[in-house]
Enzyme design. Structure first.
Site, PDB file in Angstrom:
ATOM      1  N   ARG A 224     203.561  31.696  84.718  1.00  0.00           N
ATOM      2  CA  ARG A 224     203.389  33.135  84.538  1.00  0.00           C
ATOM      3  C   ARG A 224     203.439  33.433  83.049  1.00  0.00           C
ATOM      4  O   ARG A 224     204.239  32.819  82.323  1.00  0.00           O
ATOM      5  CB  ARG A 224     204.527  33.911  85.233  1.00  0.00           C
ATOM      6  CG  ARG A 224     204.449  33.939  86.753  1.00  0.00           C
ATOM      7  CD  ARG A 224     203.341  34.866  87.228  1.00  0.00           C
ATOM      8  NE  ARG A 224     203.293  34.976  88.669  1.00  0.00           N
ATOM      9  CZ  ARG A 224     202.452  34.292  89.466  1.00  0.00           C
ATOM     10  NH1 ARG A 224     201.587  33.445  88.948  1.00  0.00           N
ATOM     11  NH2 ARG A 224     202.469  34.470  90.764  1.00  0.00           N
ATOM     12  N   GLU A 253     197.163  40.605  82.279  1.00  0.00           N
ATOM     13  CA  GLU A 253     195.923  40.028  82.847  1.00  0.00           C
ATOM     14  C   GLU A 253     195.161  41.137  83.559  1.00  0.00           C
ATOM     15  O   GLU A 253     195.773  41.913  84.292  1.00  0.00           O
ATOM     16  CB  GLU A 253     196.268  38.924  83.855  1.00  0.00           C
ATOM     17  CG  GLU A 253     196.999  37.740  83.229  1.00  0.00           C
ATOM     18  CD  GLU A 253     197.389  36.685  84.265  1.00  0.00           C
ATOM     19  OE1 GLU A 253     196.887  36.720  85.408  1.00  0.00           O
ATOM     20  OE2 GLU A 253     198.217  35.835  83.928  1.00  0.00           O
ATOM     21  N   HIS A 271     193.342  32.743  84.794  1.00  0.00           N
ATOM     22  CA  HIS A 271     194.225  32.574  85.956  1.00  0.00           C
ATOM     23  C   HIS A 271     193.439  31.905  87.093  1.00  0.00           C
ATOM     24  O   HIS A 271     193.399  32.399  88.223  1.00  0.00           O
ATOM     25  CB  HIS A 271     194.814  33.918  86.410  1.00  0.00           C
ATOM     26  CG  HIS A 271     196.091  33.772  87.184  1.00  0.00           C
ATOM     27  ND1 HIS A 271     197.189  34.580  86.990  1.00  0.00           N
ATOM     28  CD2 HIS A 271     196.455  32.905  88.158  1.00  0.00           C
ATOM     29  CE1 HIS A 271     198.159  34.222  87.821  1.00  0.00           C
ATOM     30  NE2 HIS A 271     197.735  33.203  88.548  1.00  0.00           N
TER      31      HIS A 271
HETATM   32  O1  LIG Z   1     199.839  31.800  93.645  1.00  0.00           O
HETATM   33  C1  LIG Z   1     200.172  32.440  92.662  1.00  0.00           C
HETATM   34  O2  LIG Z   1     201.338  32.793  92.472  1.00  0.00           O
HETATM   35  C2  LIG Z   1     199.164  32.769  91.689  1.00  0.00           C
HETATM   36  O3  LIG Z   1     199.427  32.899  90.540  1.00  0.00           O
HETATM   37  C3  LIG Z   1     197.788  32.942  92.193  1.00  0.00           C
HETATM   38  O4  LIG Z   1     196.859  32.244  91.520  1.00  0.00           O
END
Ligand SMILES: O=C(O)C(=O)CO
Length: 308
Positions: A224, A253, A271
């Site tokens: 993240r 994002e 992402h």
């Molecule tokens: O699965 C997740 O948490 C994501 O970031 C989606 O791509």
């Protein structure tokens, strides 16, 4: 009559089409009055679901979230209200791990920059700058969950010296554990972030960690954006505190900090770590299968009841 499924956020077209073939889909309108009669709602990992949303859905019994991350879903509120939370962690593990390795190579071996170099017609006049070797180097994995382990296995297979950090040691894992992320960064040539987002990991990678990673160090983030102090990262990339970064996730994002776009030593991805034909199909199938299990009263992986 088909059952109605409420969409709490925008969802990808493939998932929408698959759901629409079986259910009546309705969009959530946040300012709206309570919606009784809705038993199933769908969200995305990055959109999450709040207690306020649950409060407007008195009959909600299943929240289905596409993705592995749970940090934006109020799991305690779901549990209190008897709402099961289905999500899709296992199906994306291997592709996300592959993407981390791809970003590691792209950043260290300057793959995207090499492509730009050739396309710009510079090859005939200049020599491309040197990359950084990866074989025999040390990889530090931050977070050794499903995805972290899959990354560690790949790095070990590449001949890298693997160590990791996380909230607690895992004695069943073969790789050395370092409690302190700065100490891990210090011993690492590549630091790969695979930890969940949320409170405990906010800005875990700060200026001190980046300084410890050092001028030949590479940072890879498929976790993240919140896990990194982005201001510190941009400065570290600009002034050579670290060599390069491969980033799939950002603090904002899709409106990422525009300063990243001006840097040649960062590889940027939208992402997209889990975006393969195979994993998309598996994600959609898993969501449908969990809904079937819920409707038939069969067991499924439920994050709200603690079966994470
Ligand atoms: O699965 C997740 O948490 C994501 O970031 C989606 O791509």
């Amino acid at each position: 009559m088909t059952e109605t499924v409420l969409l709490l956020s925008a969802i990808p077209a493939d998932l929408r089409a698959a759901l629409a073939a079986r259910y009546t889909l309705v969009e959530d309108k946040p300012a709206e009055a309570p919606r009784p009669g809705i038993r199933i709602a769908v969200t995305m990992a990055l959109a999450g679901a709040t207690e306020a949303q649950f409060a407007r859905l008195p009959d909600l019994r299943l929240l289905s979230s596409q993705g592995a991350g749970l940090e934006r879903i109020d799991l305690a509120a779901a549990a209190r209200r008897g709402i099961a939370v289905a999500y899709t962690p296992d199906v994306m593990t291997e592709d996300v791990a592959d993407a981390a390795i791809g970003l590691m190579y792209a950043a260290a071996r300057r793959v995207a920059e090499a492509d730009r170099f050739v396309r710009a017609g510079r090859w005939a006049q200049e020599r491309m700058g040197l990359g950084i070797s990866l074989h025999r180097k040390a990889a530090g994995i931050v977070g050794l969950g499903r995805i972290g382990q899959a990354i560690a296995r790949r790095c070990a297979g590449l001949g890298m010296d693997v160590a990791w950090t996380g909230p607690r040691p895992k004695p069943d894992q073969p790789w050395p554990f370092l409690a302190d992320i700065r100490a891990l960064a210090e011993r690492s040539d590549v630091l790969i972030l695979a930890t969940p987002g949320g409170g405990g990991t906010d800005r875990l990678v700060d200026a001190g960690v980046l300084a410890a990673l050092g001028p030949r160090g590479v940072l890879v983030n498929i976790a993240r954006g919140s896990v990194v102090d982005e201001e510190a990262l941009i400065v570290a990339l600009q002034d050579g505190t670290i060599a390069a970064a491969g980033l799939d996730v950002f603090a904002r994002e899709p409106a990422l900090d525009a300063r990243f776009l001006a840097l040649d030593n960062v590889v940027l991805a939208p992402h997209s770590a889990s975006l393969t034909i195979e994993t998309r199909a598996a994600l959609v199938a898993r969501i449908l299968a969990d809904m079937d299990a819920f409707r038939d009263g069969r067991a499924f992986l439920d994050a709200a009841s603690g079966a994470v």
